[in-house]
Design a protein around this motif. Structure first.
Motif, PDB file in Angstrom:
ATOM      1  N   TYR A 148       0.810  -1.217   0.000  1.00  0.00           N
ATOM      2  CA  TYR A 148       0.000   0.000   0.000  1.00  0.00           C
ATOM      3  C   TYR A 148       0.845   1.270   0.000  1.00  0.00           C
ATOM      4  O   TYR A 148       0.607   2.187  -0.802  1.00  0.00           O
ATOM      5  CB  TYR A 148      -0.955   0.003   1.196  1.00  0.00           C
ATOM      6  CG  TYR A 148      -1.784   1.262   1.276  1.00  0.00           C
ATOM      7  CD1 TYR A 148      -2.860   1.457   0.420  1.00  0.00           C
ATOM      8  CD2 TYR A 148      -1.472   2.270   2.193  1.00  0.00           C
ATOM      9  CE1 TYR A 148      -3.615   2.621   0.482  1.00  0.00           C
ATOM     10  CE2 TYR A 148      -2.224   3.435   2.257  1.00  0.00           C
ATOM     11  CZ  TYR A 148      -3.291   3.599   1.397  1.00  0.00           C
ATOM     12  OH  TYR A 148      -4.025   4.761   1.448  1.00  0.00           O
ATOM     13  N   LYS A 173      -5.784  -1.164  -9.893  1.00  0.00           N
ATOM     14  CA  LYS A 173      -7.009  -0.379 -10.075  1.00  0.00           C
ATOM     15  C   LYS A 173      -8.133  -1.244 -10.629  1.00  0.00           C
ATOM     16  O   LYS A 173      -9.298  -1.114 -10.218  1.00  0.00           O
ATOM     17  CB  LYS A 173      -6.730   0.796 -11.012  1.00  0.00           C
ATOM     18  CG  LYS A 173      -7.905   1.755 -11.144  1.00  0.00           C
ATOM     19  CD  LYS A 173      -7.490   3.013 -11.888  1.00  0.00           C
ATOM     20  CE  LYS A 173      -8.605   4.038 -11.901  1.00  0.00           C
ATOM     21  NZ  LYS A 173      -8.166   5.319 -12.503  1.00  0.00           N
ATOM     22  N   GLU A 175      -8.441  -4.480 -10.205  1.00  0.00           N
ATOM     23  CA  GLU A 175      -8.880  -5.340  -9.097  1.00  0.00           C
ATOM     24  C   GLU A 175      -9.841  -4.588  -8.179  1.00  0.00           C
ATOM     25  O   GLU A 175     -10.888  -5.111  -7.772  1.00  0.00           O
ATOM     26  CB  GLU A 175      -7.665  -5.815  -8.298  1.00  0.00           C
ATOM     27  CG  GLU A 175      -6.794  -6.830  -9.000  1.00  0.00           C
ATOM     28  CD  GLU A 175      -5.623  -7.240  -8.132  1.00  0.00           C
ATOM     29  OE1 GLU A 175      -5.746  -8.228  -7.396  1.00  0.00           O
ATOM     30  OE2 GLU A 175      -4.576  -6.554  -8.184  1.00  0.00           O
ATOM     31  N   LEU A 176      -9.479  -3.362  -7.848  1.00  0.00           N
ATOM     32  CA  LEU A 176     -10.322  -2.567  -6.948  1.00  0.00           C
ATOM     33  C   LEU A 176     -11.662  -2.234  -7.592  1.00  0.00           C
ATOM     34  O   LEU A 176     -12.680  -2.141  -6.904  1.00  0.00           O
ATOM     35  CB  LEU A 176      -9.585  -1.293  -6.549  1.00  0.00           C
ATOM     36  CG  LEU A 176      -8.386  -1.508  -5.627  1.00  0.00           C
ATOM     37  CD1 LEU A 176      -7.547  -0.241  -5.523  1.00  0.00           C
ATOM     38  CD2 LEU A 176      -8.853  -1.947  -4.238  1.00  0.00           C
ATOM     39  N   ARG A 180     -14.992  -3.093  -5.610  1.00  0.00           N
ATOM     40  CA  ARG A 180     -15.887  -2.009  -5.184  1.00  0.00           C
ATOM     41  C   ARG A 180     -17.352  -2.456  -5.216  1.00  0.00           C
ATOM     42  O   ARG A 180     -18.163  -2.002  -4.397  1.00  0.00           O
ATOM     43  CB  ARG A 180     -15.689  -0.784  -6.083  1.00  0.00           C
ATOM     44  CG  ARG A 180     -16.410   0.452  -5.608  1.00  0.00           C
ATOM     45  CD  ARG A 180     -16.075   1.646  -6.474  1.00  0.00           C
ATOM     46  NE  ARG A 180     -14.685   2.029  -6.335  1.00  0.00           N
ATOM     47  CZ  ARG A 180     -14.195   2.782  -5.354  1.00  0.00           C
ATOM     48  NH1 ARG A 180     -14.992   3.218  -4.395  1.00  0.00           N
ATOM     49  NH2 ARG A 180     -12.909   3.101  -5.316  1.00  0.00           N
ATOM     50  N   LEU A 193      -9.849  -2.416   3.857  1.00  0.00           N
ATOM     51  CA  LEU A 193      -9.986  -2.225   2.417  1.00  0.00           C
ATOM     52  C   LEU A 193     -10.151  -0.770   2.028  1.00  0.00           C
ATOM     53  O   LEU A 193      -9.729  -0.355   0.942  1.00  0.00           O
ATOM     54  CB  LEU A 193     -11.193  -3.029   1.921  1.00  0.00           C
ATOM     55  CG  LEU A 193     -11.471  -3.055   0.419  1.00  0.00           C
ATOM     56  CD1 LEU A 193     -10.318  -3.676  -0.346  1.00  0.00           C
ATOM     57  CD2 LEU A 193     -12.764  -3.819   0.148  1.00  0.00           C
ATOM     58  N   TRP A 196      -7.409   1.341   0.300  1.00  0.00           N
ATOM     59  CA  TRP A 196      -7.189   0.942  -1.085  1.00  0.00           C
ATOM     60  C   TRP A 196      -8.251   1.531  -1.998  1.00  0.00           C
ATOM     61  O   TRP A 196      -7.946   2.024  -3.095  1.00  0.00           O
ATOM     62  CB  TRP A 196      -7.181  -0.581  -1.194  1.00  0.00           C
ATOM     63  CG  TRP A 196      -5.896  -1.241  -0.812  1.00  0.00           C
ATOM     64  CD1 TRP A 196      -5.659  -1.960   0.309  1.00  0.00           C
ATOM     65  CD2 TRP A 196      -4.678  -1.264  -1.577  1.00  0.00           C
ATOM     66  NE1 TRP A 196      -4.363  -2.435   0.323  1.00  0.00           N
ATOM     67  CE2 TRP A 196      -3.748  -2.012  -0.838  1.00  0.00           C
ATOM     68  CE3 TRP A 196      -4.289  -0.708  -2.787  1.00  0.00           C
ATOM     69  CZ2 TRP A 196      -2.442  -2.238  -1.285  1.00  0.00           C
ATOM     70  CZ3 TRP A 196      -2.997  -0.930  -3.238  1.00  0.00           C
ATOM     71  CH2 TRP A 196      -2.086  -1.680  -2.499  1.00  0.00           C
ATOM     72  N   LEU A 197      -9.510   1.477  -1.571  1.00  0.00           N
ATOM     73  CA  LEU A 197     -10.577   2.010  -2.416  1.00  0.00           C
ATOM     74  C   LEU A 197     -10.429   3.512  -2.599  1.00  0.00           C
ATOM     75  O   LEU A 197     -10.704   4.036  -3.691  1.00  0.00           O
ATOM     76  CB  LEU A 197     -11.935   1.670  -1.779  1.00  0.00           C
ATOM     77  CG  LEU A 197     -12.306   0.199  -1.748  1.00  0.00           C
ATOM     78  CD1 LEU A 197     -13.587  -0.006  -0.937  1.00  0.00           C
ATOM     79  CD2 LEU A 197     -12.462  -0.366  -3.147  1.00  0.00           C
ATOM     80  N   SER A 200      -7.801   4.231  -5.222  1.00  0.00           N
ATOM     81  CA  SER A 200      -8.092   3.785  -6.585  1.00  0.00           C
ATOM     82  C   SER A 200      -8.203   4.925  -7.584  1.00  0.00           C
ATOM     83  O   SER A 200      -7.677   4.837  -8.695  1.00  0.00           O
ATOM     84  CB  SER A 200      -9.389   2.959  -6.574  1.00  0.00           C
ATOM     85  OG  SER A 200      -9.720   2.541  -7.871  1.00  0.00           O
TER      86      SER A 200
END
Length: 204
Positions: A148, A173, A175-176, A180, A193, A196-197, A200
């Protein structure tokens, strides 16, 4: 359904799977013949045959994954889950065959997207290899343990990065983007999480 240069499923000769013996020239004059004949069968029978058979080295795994995924997305209630399971298992098999990490992750992302589509249709089933939303998120977090902080740093200067690193960030991106769609199903992991979101939108 048909593809350019490929007969529709309804045009296939439909042998039993027991007759699809590797090297049986009566059924398979070229590698595509085996795939075409398999696609004439229900997805559960295809999976059973793949588990029990010595699949040829030149078997068209990508073709199987694409057709199975297409059939799943068509949304036929009687068969879409079975086609989705076949498509996902084939994508994961393909991932193990890939020679680069980027290629492997592209197959994983394809599997993730299809899994999230099926979860959107049928909901979450904990412990199910297709419909377990938490397992999808866990796998993402496990793949990116310790990544991260580097992703945050590189997102701020991605235009100056080598192409290979830009591709890595773009795959994260993607994957996210799939994950989402699951956020309402996995509140227990949202704290881990969420960063990470939020990142993105800053990824290339």
């Amino acid at each position: 359904m048909s593809f350019p240069g490929q007969p529709s499923h309804s045009d296939h000769f439909q042998p039993s799977l027991e007759s699809l013996e590797v090297g049986n020239e009566a059924h398979m004059d070229k590698p595509s013949d085996l795939l075409n004949q398999l696609l004439a069968q229900p997805p559960t029978e295809i999976e059973a045959w793949l588990r029990q058979s010595d699949v040829p080295a030149d078997f068209n795994w990508l073709g199987l994954a694409e057709v199975a995924g297409f059939e799943a997305m068509r949304g036929e209630p009687a068969t879409d889950l079975a086609w989705a399971r076949l498509a996902v298992s084939t994508r994961l098999r393909l991932a193990d065959m890939m020679s680069t990490d980027a290629q492997r992750r592209q197959q994983i992302i394809s599997a993730m997207r299809l899994r999230t589509e099926m979860i959107g249709r049928y909901g979450v089933v904990a412990g199910d290899g297709l419909l377990d939303a938490a397992e999808i998120v866990r796998c993402f977090l496990d793949r990116h343990v310790g990544d991260y902080d580097d992703a945050v740093t590189d997102a701020a200067r991605w235009r100056d990065l080598p192409t290979s690193r830009i591709l890595e960030l773009r795959l994260i991106k993607h994957e996210l983007g799939a994950i989402r769609r699951l956020i309402d199903f996995v509140p227990a992991t949202s704290t881990e999480l969420q960063p990470w979101l939020e990142l993105s939108s800053r990824l290339p």
